[in-house]
Design a protein around this motif. Structure first.
Motif, PDB file in Angstrom:
ATOM      1  N   TYR A 180       3.653   1.779  43.767  1.00 49.41           N
ATOM      2  CA  TYR A 180       3.635   0.582  44.616  1.00 49.41           C
ATOM      3  C   TYR A 180       3.665  -0.693  43.778  1.00 49.41           C
ATOM      4  CZ  TYR A 180      -1.333   1.499  43.674  1.00 49.41           C
ATOM      5  OH  TYR A 180      -2.531   1.788  43.078  1.00 49.41           O
ATOM      6  N   PHE A 181       4.218  -1.730  44.403  1.00 49.69           N
ATOM      7  CA  PHE A 181       4.342  -3.046  43.791  1.00 49.69           C
ATOM      8  C   PHE A 181       3.880  -4.083  44.803  1.00 49.69           C
ATOM      9  CE2 PHE A 181       7.560  -0.209  42.132  1.00 49.69           C
ATOM     10  CZ  PHE A 181       7.472  -0.381  40.748  1.00 49.69           C
ATOM     11  N   PHE A 182       2.882  -4.883  44.425  1.00 47.47           N
ATOM     12  CA  PHE A 182       2.330  -5.905  45.310  1.00 47.47           C
ATOM     13  C   PHE A 182       2.730  -7.285  44.795  1.00 47.47           C
ATOM     14  CE2 PHE A 182      -1.474  -2.839  46.050  1.00 47.47           C
ATOM     15  CZ  PHE A 182      -0.672  -2.040  46.846  1.00 47.47           C
ATOM     16  N   SER A 183       3.430  -8.034  45.610  1.00 47.99           N
ATOM     17  CA  SER A 183       3.847  -9.378  45.208  1.00 47.99           C
ATOM     18  C   SER A 183       2.717 -10.379  45.447  1.00 47.99           C
ATOM     19  CB  SER A 183       5.091  -9.802  45.997  1.00 47.99           C
ATOM     20  OG  SER A 183       5.459 -11.123  45.680  1.00 47.99           O
ATOM     21  N   GLU A 184       2.486 -11.239  44.494  1.00 49.14           N
ATOM     22  CA  GLU A 184       1.442 -12.259  44.650  1.00 49.14           C
ATOM     23  C   GLU A 184       1.923 -13.395  45.547  1.00 49.14           C
ATOM     24  OE1 GLU A 184      -0.012 -13.606  40.911  1.00 49.14           O
ATOM     25  OE2 GLU A 184      -0.660 -11.617  40.239  1.00 49.14           O
ATOM     26  N   GLN A 185       3.228 -13.681  45.502  1.00 47.23           N
ATOM     27  CA  GLN A 185       3.807 -14.716  46.348  1.00 47.23           C
ATOM     28  C   GLN A 185       4.608 -14.083  47.479  1.00 47.23           C
ATOM     29  OE1 GLN A 185       4.477 -14.962  42.805  1.00 47.23           O
ATOM     30  NE2 GLN A 185       2.573 -16.124  42.638  1.00 47.23           N
ATOM     31  N   ASN A 186       4.855 -14.859  48.521  1.00 49.64           N
ATOM     32  CA  ASN A 186       5.686 -14.385  49.610  1.00 49.64           C
ATOM     33  C   ASN A 186       7.154 -14.622  49.270  1.00 49.64           C
ATOM     34  OD1 ASN A 186       7.212 -15.190  52.392  1.00 49.64           O
ATOM     35  ND2 ASN A 186       5.752 -13.532  52.693  1.00 49.64           N
ATOM     36  N   TYR A 191       8.561   4.729  46.620  1.00 51.65           N
ATOM     37  CA  TYR A 191       8.250   3.415  46.065  1.00 51.65           C
ATOM     38  C   TYR A 191       7.967   2.474  47.233  1.00 51.65           C
ATOM     39  CZ  TYR A 191      10.115   4.994  41.572  1.00 51.65           C
ATOM     40  OH  TYR A 191      10.338   5.676  40.396  1.00 51.65           O
ATOM     41  N   ILE A 192       6.841   1.771  47.165  1.00 49.12           N
ATOM     42  CA  ILE A 192       6.472   0.842  48.234  1.00 49.12           C
ATOM     43  C   ILE A 192       6.316  -0.562  47.667  1.00 49.12           C
ATOM     44  CG2 ILE A 192       4.854   0.332  50.088  1.00 49.12           C
ATOM     45  CD1 ILE A 192       3.995   3.211  50.085  1.00 49.12           C
ATOM     46  N   PHE A 193       7.004  -1.508  48.291  1.00 48.42           N
ATOM     47  CA  PHE A 193       6.899  -2.921  47.919  1.00 48.42           C
ATOM     48  C   PHE A 193       6.199  -3.656  49.061  1.00 48.42           C
ATOM     49  CE2 PHE A 193      10.306  -1.363  45.306  1.00 48.42           C
ATOM     50  CZ  PHE A 193      10.263  -2.120  44.147  1.00 48.42           C
ATOM     51  N   VAL A 194       5.092  -4.303  48.759  1.00 55.42           N
ATOM     52  CA  VAL A 194       4.356  -5.073  49.762  1.00 55.42           C
ATOM     53  C   VAL A 194       4.479  -6.552  49.420  1.00 55.42           C
ATOM     54  CG1 VAL A 194       2.143  -5.488  50.880  1.00 55.42           C
ATOM     55  CG2 VAL A 194       2.725  -3.182  50.103  1.00 55.42           C
ATOM     56  N   ASP A 195       5.043  -7.325  50.331  1.00 52.03           N
ATOM     57  CA  ASP A 195       5.234  -8.752  50.095  1.00 52.03           C
ATOM     58  C   ASP A 195       3.910  -9.498  50.195  1.00 52.03           C
ATOM     59  OD1 ASP A 195       6.640 -11.019  49.491  1.00 52.03           O
ATOM     60  OD2 ASP A 195       7.691 -11.192  51.405  1.00 52.03           O
ATOM     61  N   GLY A 196       3.843 -10.664  49.555  1.00 47.97           N
ATOM     62  CA  GLY A 196       2.625 -11.462  49.567  1.00 47.97           C
ATOM     63  C   GLY A 196       2.493 -12.306  50.823  1.00 47.97           C
TER      64      GLY A 196
END
Length: 303
Positions: A76-82, A41-46
């Motif tokens: 994967y999960f991409f955050s729209e905000q930081n 699982y990969i989380f990418v911050d905004g």
């Protein structure tokens, strides 16, 4: 959930804007034989709004993440905000660990030994029902090992955030909001004695809104519960985040390690969950006041 998934813990990786370090992390992870049977699982911050140039870098990372292969499956999960690293990790780990009961957690500046996943999963399986064990750590500082010490790992108080793993019940026991601060504020002396001279200062900075470290809150819960973490004698992780590009790392580190290149996967784990005084003293020396003063001087020189 089938037997294979229960055996190998899910891997959670947190990334942001650094493509090359992330690639190195993934490449080293794929050299672990267990990777092909592990769920990633990969989380990418905004990107941060005040830093417009970050958006393109984050998008480049996102594009790379979508193409990652070699694991049992990749999500994967991409955050729209930081969100920042602290909030990202608390939310991301909580989401995944409660699905599986345990998890291995990484950040995008770590190089993993080829026996990293083997060590982490063996530790998780062996100590799952040992409530005294709070986490399994893949990184260890260079330490002086006693003669005739029979094990490949040891127990220490303060957990490491550089490649680690835990179980859902331990993770969910953390008071992330530090709600009982009136009581917690009285623990300064004991907390620093337990985990190092910088512990309470970092905890207080979170409460005051100046810092957002998830790791110091995790360690504080461990301190309150009087639990220990397992560390390898030879580090299965090296941190390459001290390049000046990371959000939370400087260009110099007081932490020294020996990286495991042996590929040995047969480990002799401690049978008794207790501190070895010599190993504990050696490991904790990195957090002493004289070493930290020296570190501050070096930070000024190298930054």
């Amino acid at each position: 959930m089938d037997t294979e998934e229960k055996k190998l813990a899910p891997i959670i990786l947190f990334a942001f804007k650094r493509l090359i370090p992330l690639k190195k992390t993934i490449e080293s992870l794929l050299l672990n034989e267990e990777a092909k049977d592990s769920i990633l699982y990969i989380f990418v911050d905004g990107a941060r709004e005040e830093k417009p140039l970050e958006k393109e870098k984050v998008q480049t990372v996102q594009s790379y993440v979508k193409e990652i292969k070699g694991f049992k499956s990749v999500h994967y999960f991409f955050s729209e905000q930081n969100k920042g690293l602290g909030k990202s990790i608390i939310e991301g780990v909580t989401q995944i660990i409660n699905q599986y009961g345990n998890a291995i957690v990484l950040e995008d500046d770590l190089i993993l030994a080829t026996n990293f996943l083997s060590f982490m999963n063996q530790g998780l399986n062996l100590y799952e029902k040992e409530s005294k064990v709070f986490s399994i750590c893949g990184y260890t500082n260079k330490i002086k090992t006693p003669k005739n010490y029979p094990y490949d790992s040891y127990f220490c108080t303060r957990s490491s955030s550089w490649g680690w793993a835990t179980w859902a019940d331990r993770w969910n026991s953390v008071d992330w909001e530090l709600t009982n601060w009136n009581s917690y504020s009285k623990t300064k002396k004991n907390f620093n004695k337990w985990g190092g001279s910088d512990c309470f200062r970092m905890l207080r900075s979170v409460k005051e809104g100046k810092g957002n470290s998830w790791a110091i809150r995790f360690c504080f819960a461990q301190f309150l519960q009087d639990k220990l973490s397992l560390f390898p004698i030879i580090s299965k992780v090296k941190n390459e985040g001290f390049d000046g590009e990371g959000t939370n790392c400087k260009k110099w580190s007081r932490f020294k390690h020996i990286f495991d290149i042996s590929n040995i996967k047969k480990f002799n784990f401690p049978t008794s969950i207790e501190l070895n005084k010599q190993l504990y003293k050696s490991a904790m020396s990195y957090h002493s006041i004289p070493i930290r003063i020296y570190s501050r001087i070096m930070y000024l020189i190298h930054n």
